[in-house]
Design a protein around this motif. Structure first.
Motif, PDB file in Angstrom:
ATOM      1  N   CYS A  16       0.814  -1.215   0.000  1.00  0.00           N
ATOM      2  CA  CYS A  16       0.000   0.000   0.000  1.00  0.00           C
ATOM      3  C   CYS A  16       0.837   1.250   0.000  1.00  0.00           C
ATOM      4  N   GLY A  17       2.045   1.213   0.605  1.00  0.00           N
ATOM      5  CA  GLY A  17       2.706   2.485   0.676  1.00  0.00           C
ATOM      6  C   GLY A  17       4.151   2.524   1.080  1.00  0.00           C
ATOM      7  N   GLY A  49      -3.727  -1.941  -9.645  1.00  0.00           N
ATOM      8  CA  GLY A  49      -4.211  -0.660  -9.149  1.00  0.00           C
ATOM      9  C   GLY A  49      -3.391  -0.135  -7.987  1.00  0.00           C
ATOM     10  N   ARG A  50      -2.545  -0.977  -7.383  1.00  0.00           N
ATOM     11  CA  ARG A  50      -1.711  -0.530  -6.262  1.00  0.00           C
ATOM     12  C   ARG A  50      -0.623   0.423  -6.753  1.00  0.00           C
ATOM     13  N   ALA A  51      -0.150   1.260  -5.840  1.00  0.00           N
ATOM     14  CA  ALA A  51       0.899   2.231  -6.156  1.00  0.00           C
ATOM     15  C   ALA A  51       2.221   1.516  -6.453  1.00  0.00           C
ATOM     16  N   GLN A  52       2.916   1.989  -7.472  1.00  0.00           N
ATOM     17  CA  GLN A  52       4.151   1.366  -7.941  1.00  0.00           C
ATOM     18  C   GLN A  52       5.193   1.223  -6.837  1.00  0.00           C
ATOM     19  N   GLU A  53       5.429   2.250  -6.073  1.00  0.00           N
ATOM     20  CA  GLU A  53       6.477   2.202  -5.051  1.00  0.00           C
ATOM     21  C   GLU A  53       6.236   1.072  -4.050  1.00  0.00           C
ATOM     22  N   GLY A  54       5.010   0.940  -3.567  1.00  0.00           N
ATOM     23  CA  GLY A  54       4.696  -0.114  -2.610  1.00  0.00           C
ATOM     24  C   GLY A  54       4.780  -1.498  -3.226  1.00  0.00           C
ATOM     25  N   PHE A  93       3.553  -1.004 -15.141  1.00  0.00           N
ATOM     26  CA  PHE A  93       2.941   0.099 -14.419  1.00  0.00           C
ATOM     27  C   PHE A  93       2.534   1.188 -15.399  1.00  0.00           C
ATOM     28  N   ASN A  95       0.989   5.234 -15.200  1.00  0.00           N
ATOM     29  CA  ASN A  95       0.646   6.379 -14.352  1.00  0.00           C
ATOM     30  C   ASN A  95       0.877   6.076 -12.871  1.00  0.00           C
ATOM     31  N   GLY A  96       1.947   5.340 -12.570  1.00  0.00           N
ATOM     32  CA  GLY A  96       2.308   5.050 -11.187  1.00  0.00           C
ATOM     33  C   GLY A  96       1.533   3.926 -10.532  1.00  0.00           C
ATOM     34  N   ASN A  97       0.721   3.190 -11.307  1.00  0.00           N
ATOM     35  CA  ASN A  97      -0.080   2.099 -10.754  1.00  0.00           C
ATOM     36  C   ASN A  97       0.255   0.772 -11.413  1.00  0.00           C
TER      37      ASN A  97
END
Length: 170
Positions: A16-17, A49-54, A93, A95-97
């Motif tokens: 998630c983060g 759909g999760r954020a790329q960094e996490g 990924f 747009n960061g997702n």
């Protein structure tokens, strides 16, 4: 038991983060499926759909190694995709997702039991199909996961499996 629950909670937070995640000597493994990535023997998921960094933090911890390569392809039909390659799996990924994955590694067993190297005859015996020739080879769909065989022969093994958004040119 408490350690397993704590590690599981950290994995969810990382997806998630960006929290730190530890696994026990690489025992956790990815189980790709039609909605993203499951973790073997664990109820936790890393869904599209999760954020790329996490996602990258969690996958790096699960696999025990950082990505081998990362490139952006601006010519994909779905629009620009960042393609992050690990030894076992490639993550996509936009747009960061997290939007997709591909694998050609027979060590990655999908949630539905498929893996690269399974033959067309085994697919047919499992009730999978139909098979349709394309410019890439012979494609099929199995429970929302797509695959590619180089030809129509029954002994031909799966080359590549994927789900979600990809960047294949047909």
């Amino acid at each position: 038991m408490i350690r397993a629950l704590a590690a599981a909670a950290l994995l969810v937070l990382a997806a998630c983060g960006g929290a730190e995640v530890t696994t026990r000597g690489g025992t956790a493994q990815l189980r790709p499926d039609a909605n993203g990535l499951a973790i073997a023997d664990n109820p936790l998921r890393i869904d599209f759909g999760r954020a790329q960094e996490g996602v990258l933090t969690a996958v790096t911890r699960v696999l025990g190694a950082p990505p081998a390569n990362s490139v952006t392809n601006s010519e994909c039909g779905a629009g620009p995709l960042q393609i992050v390659q690990y030894a076992e799996i490639t993550l996509l990924f936009q747009n960061g997702n997290f939007v997709g994955w591909t694998t050609d590694d027979p060590r990655i067993s999908l949630a539905n039991g498929l893996s690269a190297g399974v033959t067309r005859a085994q697919l047919e015996n499992g009730g999978y199909g139909p098979f349709r020739p394309t410019t890439l080879g012979v494609e099929f769909e199995a429970d929302g996961i797509f695959g590619l065989l180089p030809d129509n022969d029954a002994a031909t093994p799966i080359d590549t499996l994927w789900a979600g958004t990809t960047c294949f040119f047909r």
